[in-house]
Design a protein around this motif. Structure first.
Motif, PDB file in Angstrom:
ATOM      1  N   VAL A 538      21.212  35.933   6.480  1.00 51.19           N
ATOM      2  CA  VAL A 538      21.886  37.108   5.473  1.00 51.19           C
ATOM      3  C   VAL A 538      21.929  36.493   4.408  1.00 51.19           C
ATOM      4  CG1 VAL A 538      23.837  38.488   4.942  1.00 51.19           C
ATOM      5  CG2 VAL A 538      23.380  37.725   7.446  1.00 51.19           C
ATOM      6  N   PHE A 539      21.197  37.178   3.115  1.00 52.86           N
ATOM      7  CA  PHE A 539      21.129  36.755   1.855  1.00 52.86           C
ATOM      8  C   PHE A 539      21.784  37.960   0.887  1.00 52.86           C
ATOM      9  CE2 PHE A 539      17.480  35.692   4.290  1.00 52.86           C
ATOM     10  CZ  PHE A 539      17.001  34.148   3.774  1.00 52.86           C
ATOM     11  N   ALA A 540      22.169  37.332  -0.263  1.00 52.83           N
ATOM     12  CA  ALA A 540      22.652  38.182  -1.374  1.00 52.83           C
ATOM     13  C   ALA A 540      22.160  38.397  -2.620  1.00 52.83           C
ATOM     14  CB  ALA A 540      24.070  37.928  -1.541  1.00 52.83           C
ATOM     15  N   ILE A 541      21.988  39.414  -3.296  1.00 59.13           N
ATOM     16  CA  ILE A 541      21.646  39.648  -4.661  1.00 59.13           C
ATOM     17  C   ILE A 541      21.988  40.646  -5.517  1.00 59.13           C
ATOM     18  CG2 ILE A 541      19.048  38.668  -3.797  1.00 59.13           C
ATOM     19  CD1 ILE A 541      18.185  41.605  -3.930  1.00 59.13           C
ATOM     20  N   GLY A 542      21.720  40.320  -6.757  1.00 57.38           N
ATOM     21  CA  GLY A 542      22.397  41.293  -7.640  1.00 57.38           C
ATOM     22  C   GLY A 542      23.917  41.218  -7.916  1.00 57.38           C
ATOM     23  N   ASP A 543      24.484  42.323  -8.453  1.00 56.38           N
ATOM     24  CA  ASP A 543      25.595  42.416  -8.878  1.00 56.38           C
ATOM     25  C   ASP A 543      26.885  41.860  -7.741  1.00 56.38           C
ATOM     26  OD1 ASP A 543      24.718  43.141 -11.210  1.00 56.38           O
ATOM     27  OD2 ASP A 543      25.708  45.168 -10.994  1.00 56.38           O
ATOM     28  N   VAL A 544      26.410  42.030  -6.642  1.00 59.10           N
ATOM     29  CA  VAL A 544      27.512  41.641  -5.616  1.00 59.10           C
ATOM     30  C   VAL A 544      27.497  40.126  -5.406  1.00 59.10           C
ATOM     31  CG1 VAL A 544      26.091  41.690  -3.457  1.00 59.10           C
ATOM     32  CG2 VAL A 544      28.385  42.404  -3.203  1.00 59.10           C
ATOM     33  N   ARG A 545      26.573  39.447  -5.977  1.00 62.36           N
ATOM     34  CA  ARG A 545      26.238  37.946  -5.664  1.00 62.36           C
ATOM     35  C   ARG A 545      27.296  37.340  -6.709  1.00 62.36           C
ATOM     36  NH1 ARG A 545      23.787  33.356  -6.995  1.00 62.36           N
ATOM     37  NH2 ARG A 545      22.613  34.198  -8.671  1.00 62.36           N
ATOM     38  N   ALA A 546      28.049  36.160  -6.218  1.00 66.64           N
ATOM     39  CA  ALA A 546      29.067  35.512  -7.069  1.00 66.64           C
ATOM     40  C   ALA A 546      27.981  34.700  -8.043  1.00 66.64           C
ATOM     41  CB  ALA A 546      29.888  34.473  -6.301  1.00 66.64           C
ATOM     42  N   GLY A 547      28.438  34.646  -9.419  1.00 65.01           N
ATOM     43  CA  GLY A 547      27.628  33.750 -10.398  1.00 65.01           C
ATOM     44  C   GLY A 547      26.228  34.703 -10.880  1.00 65.01           C
ATOM     45  N   SER A 548      25.954  35.784 -10.171  1.00 60.16           N
ATOM     46  CA  SER A 548      25.026  36.485 -10.829  1.00 60.16           C
ATOM     47  C   SER A 548      24.979  36.957 -12.151  1.00 60.16           C
ATOM     48  CB  SER A 548      24.537  37.779  -9.908  1.00 60.16           C
ATOM     49  OG  SER A 548      25.561  38.812 -10.059  1.00 60.16           O
ATOM     50  N   THR A 549      23.998  37.254 -13.047  1.00 59.17           N
ATOM     51  CA  THR A 549      23.906  37.596 -14.273  1.00 59.17           C
ATOM     52  C   THR A 549      23.635  39.327 -14.186  1.00 59.17           C
ATOM     53  OG1 THR A 549      22.825  35.888 -15.512  1.00 59.17           O
ATOM     54  CG2 THR A 549      22.806  37.726 -16.593  1.00 59.17           C
ATOM     55  N   LYS A 550      25.112  40.004 -14.789  1.00 57.91           N
ATOM     56  CA  LYS A 550      24.800  41.353 -14.445  1.00 57.91           C
ATOM     57  C   LYS A 550      24.195  42.081 -15.609  1.00 57.91           C
ATOM     58  CE  LYS A 550      28.417  40.470 -11.606  1.00 57.91           C
ATOM     59  NZ  LYS A 550      28.110  39.268 -11.011  1.00 57.91           N
ATOM     60  N   ARG A 551      22.819  42.078 -15.248  1.00 59.87           N
ATOM     61  CA  ARG A 551      21.832  42.595 -16.131  1.00 59.87           C
ATOM     62  C   ARG A 551      20.657  43.195 -15.135  1.00 59.87           C
ATOM     63  NH1 ARG A 551      25.112  42.478 -19.377  1.00 59.87           N
ATOM     64  NH2 ARG A 551      24.984  41.669 -21.334  1.00 59.87           N
ATOM     65  N   VAL A 552      20.163  44.420 -15.348  1.00 56.02           N
ATOM     66  CA  VAL A 552      18.968  44.724 -14.460  1.00 56.02           C
ATOM     67  C   VAL A 552      17.948  44.028 -14.452  1.00 56.02           C
ATOM     68  CG1 VAL A 552      17.399  46.717 -14.503  1.00 56.02           C
ATOM     69  CG2 VAL A 552      19.634  47.051 -15.270  1.00 56.02           C
ATOM     70  N   ALA A 553      17.259  43.026 -15.436  1.00 57.45           N
ATOM     71  CA  ALA A 553      16.376  42.472 -15.441  1.00 57.45           C
ATOM     72  C   ALA A 553      16.601  41.155 -14.261  1.00 57.45           C
ATOM     73  CB  ALA A 553      15.930  41.637 -16.603  1.00 57.45           C
ATOM     74  N   ALA A 554      17.886  40.629 -14.312  1.00 59.79           N
ATOM     75  CA  ALA A 554      18.430  39.701 -13.698  1.00 59.79           C
ATOM     76  C   ALA A 554      18.480  40.039 -11.992  1.00 59.79           C
ATOM     77  CB  ALA A 554      19.478  39.032 -14.098  1.00 59.79           C
ATOM     78  N   ALA A 555      18.827  41.027 -11.718  1.00 56.11           N
ATOM     79  CA  ALA A 555      18.828  41.858 -10.600  1.00 56.11           C
ATOM     80  C   ALA A 555      17.531  41.929 -10.092  1.00 56.11           C
ATOM     81  CB  ALA A 555      19.628  43.164 -10.623  1.00 56.11           C
ATOM     82  N   VAL A 556      16.510  42.351 -10.785  1.00 53.06           N
ATOM     83  CA  VAL A 556      15.106  42.507 -10.331  1.00 53.06           C
ATOM     84  C   VAL A 556      14.631  41.186  -9.983  1.00 53.06           C
ATOM     85  CG1 VAL A 556      12.752  43.292 -11.190  1.00 53.06           C
ATOM     86  CG2 VAL A 556      14.619  44.747 -11.665  1.00 53.06           C
ATOM     87  N   GLY A 557      14.913  40.242 -10.993  1.00 54.80           N
ATOM     88  CA  GLY A 557      14.295  38.711 -10.618  1.00 54.80           C
ATOM     89  C   GLY A 557      14.927  38.374  -9.314  1.00 54.80           C
ATOM     90  N   GLU A 558      16.266  38.729  -8.990  1.00 62.32           N
ATOM     91  CA  GLU A 558      16.624  38.107  -7.778  1.00 62.32           C
ATOM     92  C   GLU A 558      16.157  38.722  -6.712  1.00 62.32           C
ATOM     93  OE1 GLU A 558      20.817  37.913  -7.576  1.00 62.32           O
ATOM     94  OE2 GLU A 558      21.094  36.507  -9.209  1.00 62.32           O
ATOM     95  N   GLY A 559      15.726  40.015  -6.595  1.00 58.61           N
ATOM     96  CA  GLY A 559      15.107  40.862  -5.753  1.00 58.61           C
ATOM     97  C   GLY A 559      13.830  40.454  -5.614  1.00 58.61           C
ATOM     98  N   ALA A 560      13.131  39.624  -6.520  1.00 59.35           N
ATOM     99  CA  ALA A 560      11.607  39.171  -6.205  1.00 59.35           C
ATOM    100  C   ALA A 560      11.716  37.911  -5.377  1.00 59.35           C
ATOM    101  CB  ALA A 560      11.033  39.256  -7.474  1.00 59.35           C
ATOM    102  N   ALA A 561      12.912  37.129  -6.072  1.00 55.75           N
ATOM    103  CA  ALA A 561      12.747  35.739  -5.330  1.00 55.75           C
ATOM    104  C   ALA A 561      13.312  35.477  -4.070  1.00 55.75           C
ATOM    105  CB  ALA A 561      13.804  34.947  -6.468  1.00 55.75           C
TER     106      ALA A 561
END
Length: 577
Positions: A538-561
């Motif tokens: 089970v993985f977590a990405i985007g705004d729901v993840r603790a410590g994530s950068t709340k930006r669209v580009a960061a969310a897309v980057g985590e989705g790719a990673a």
């Protein structure tokens, strides 16, 4: 129905300006490529090859004959859109995933065509990139043109401003699906239907779904099933990956996972794009110097995911994650359907924060809104509106609404926007004549009647004085809370604010009862995965993840990673029977 050859096409500006792009003629070389992926079929003169609201036999590439494409408005099919000739093809962008057609197709004379299933069409797009680009562009433009004509979508009939009608309109608009709204007081066809059906107070709105029929006051999921966005999902299927949430992070993960051969299911509660999809303009996303609307960016990602065979179910809220056995299971909200997956990605974002105001629920959708789309913009034409919030989403919404409303009043509790909003938006708000900023202010009361909101009560925090503002539209952009309540009981660890912790931030041993060897395995996998939660797989990405950068580009980057980390997990995970 009259002879389509004698009937002129519907005059639309979009069709006329871009007709060559919408209905290109393929070369003989292109048709040879097509033939490798499909099967030849014959249709007799006058045969209804496909109907709006029903899944077509596939995408038809015409070898001989013609196919007349008709507009379907829910009541009749008496408007010709185009007559397709040899070398042209049928369909809209929904054909990428075998969704219902948004128009009717009738054979003009005997027709010979090469028919490609959705899977075969996707194979063609990937195998021949130049041809694929031409096909995808044309299919998208056809869907846009059909939206402008309100063809192939549901017809909503009810009193103007009805709250249930607004909820359905908002859902359809957010998902770029065509629809028509008719007032039975002014439309003869709607009036005749109402007279025949005699709807009660709880039956509004009446909804006609082409190819399906009449529904009275359908829920959003019922409407989703009517238009084919929500289809039956078998409990027997074991997906390589289920992604919960279709925002930028979830869509990015879907695109990369689908393109790399994984079977992927995306479950989205309301509309693809999440909160980012509702942004009027994103101006700091790399590669778009003039900005791009959230709907434009995420709409492209949605089509891109479908191109790679990703199944996207909307509206499909997840109700429970079950991770005490393998494969993992996701229980659908409101049903006992259990969906199975070898890995799960949580990109479920956040829920809109609601202030503690009496009557708030009463006015939601009837004057109180948590997003600002074209539907809401039309409602507030030449009106004064109130918007609460000081973040970037609030700023983008204010600028968007100011182009329609007589005035936009922004209320914030702080003394300025400098600590919460990007500078370019602050400057734009300051320069806009239709926007007025009220600092040290908050909403303390709402008032209205059965027709909706009528006024809001505002308190000045410095003087403690209250004032009343007459308005019918209140927009709330006061942030969001992580959407993690549904994960209780499954062992996914969260921080004190409810955000999901991943990677090295996960404390202690695995949450399950595991032997030393299994614990060592989990620790070794987690050491390689910065995005894995406390539950293996089970993985977590985007705004729901603790410590994530709340930006669209960061969310897309985590989705790719996350996809590379999923591959690493699946390489050693047990294979379900």
């Amino acid at each position: 129905m009259t002879n389509p050859a004698e009937q002129p096409p519907l005059p639309t500006e979009a069709l006329e300006k871009r007709r060559a792009q919408i209905y290109p003629v393929l070369s003989e070389t292109d048709m040879r490529h097509v033939r490798r992926f499909g099967q030849e079929r014959h249709f007799e003169a006058g045969e209804r090859i496909y109907l709006a609201g029903q899944v077509p036999p596939g995408t038809l590439f015409i070898v001989e004959g013609r196919i007349a494409v008709y507009r379907n408005d829910g009541f009749s099919t008496d408007g010709l859109i185009v007559t397709l000739q040899k070398g042209q093809y049928t369909g809209e962008v929904g054909q990428l995933s075998d969704r219902p057609s948004m128009a009717d197709g009738v054979a003009v004379g005997r027709v010979t065509a090469i028919v490609l299933s959705a899977e075969a069409l996707r194979g063609l797009l990937v195998a021949h990139a130049d041809l694929g680009a031409l096909l995808i562009r044309s299919l998208i433009l056809r869907s846009v043109a059909l939206m402008e004509q309100n063809s192939g979508g549901p017809v909503l009939i009810g009193p103007p401003g009805h709250a249930r009608s607004h909820a359905l309109q908002s859902f359809l608009t957010a998902n770029s699906h065509p629809y028509t709204v008719l007032d039975p007081q002014t439309d003869e066809r709607a009036a005749a239907l109402v007279a025949a059906e005699k709807p009660g107070a709880d039956d509004w709105p009446l909804v006609i779904c082409p190819g399906v029929g009449l529904r009275k006051n359908p829920s959003v999921p019922e409407l989703g099933r009517c238009i084919g966005m929500l289809r039956h999902m078998s409990e027997d299927t074991v997906w390589d990956l289920i992604i919960v949430g279709g925002g930028p992070a979830g869509l990015a993960a879907a695109v990369y996972a689908g393109s790399e051969g994984l079977s992927v299911l995306v479950l989205e509660t309301r509309a693809y794009g999440g909160q980012a999809g509702a942004s009027a303009r994103i101006e700091n996303y790399l590669g778009f110097p003039t900005g791009i609307s959230g709907a434009g960016l995420t709409g492209r990602a949605y089509v891109q995911a479908e191109k790679f065979g990703v199944e996207i179910a909307i509206p499909a809220p997840a109700g429970r994650l079950i991770c005490d056995s393998y494969p993992l299971k996701v229980e659908m909200c409101g049903s006992l359907t259990m969906l199975k997956a070898r890995a799960v990605v949580l990109s479920c974002g956040a829920r809109y924060r609601r202030p503690a105001l009496d009557c708030l629920k009463q006015f939601e959708g009837r004057g109180v809104y948590f997003w600002a789309s074209s539907v809401e913009a039309q409602l507030c034409k030449q009106e004064e509106v109130v918007l609460v919030g000081g973040g970037n989403s609030a700023g983008q919404a204010a600028v968007f609404l100011a182009a329609h409303a007589a005035k936009v009043h922004i209320l914030i509790r702080k003394g300025s926007l400098s600590s919460t909003m990007s500078n370019y938006l602050i400057e734009r708000i300051a320069a806009h004549p239709n926007i007025e900023l009220h600092t040290h202010s908050e909403i303390v009361g709402l008032a209205g009647d059965d027709d909706g909101l009528k006024q809001v009560r505002i308190r000045d925090a410095r003087s403690n004085e209250e004032s009343t503002c007459q308005t019918r539209r209140l927009f709330l952009f006061i942030g969001a809370d992580p959407n993690t309540g549904w994960l209780e009981g499954c062992g996914v660890a969260v921080d004190r604010n409810g955000f999901i912790v991943t990677g090295d931030d996960v404390d202690g041993a695995p949450p399950c009862e595991a032997g030393d060897a299994e614990q060592d395995y989990v620790r070794s996998v987690r050491a390689q995965s910065t995005l894995m939660t406390s539950v293996p797989g089970v993985f977590a990405i985007g705004d729901v993840r603790a410590g994530s950068t709340k930006r669209v580009a960061a969310a897309v980057g985590e989705g790719a990673a996350v996809v590379a980390q999923i591959h690493a997990f699946l390489a050693t995970a047990p294979r379900p029977d």
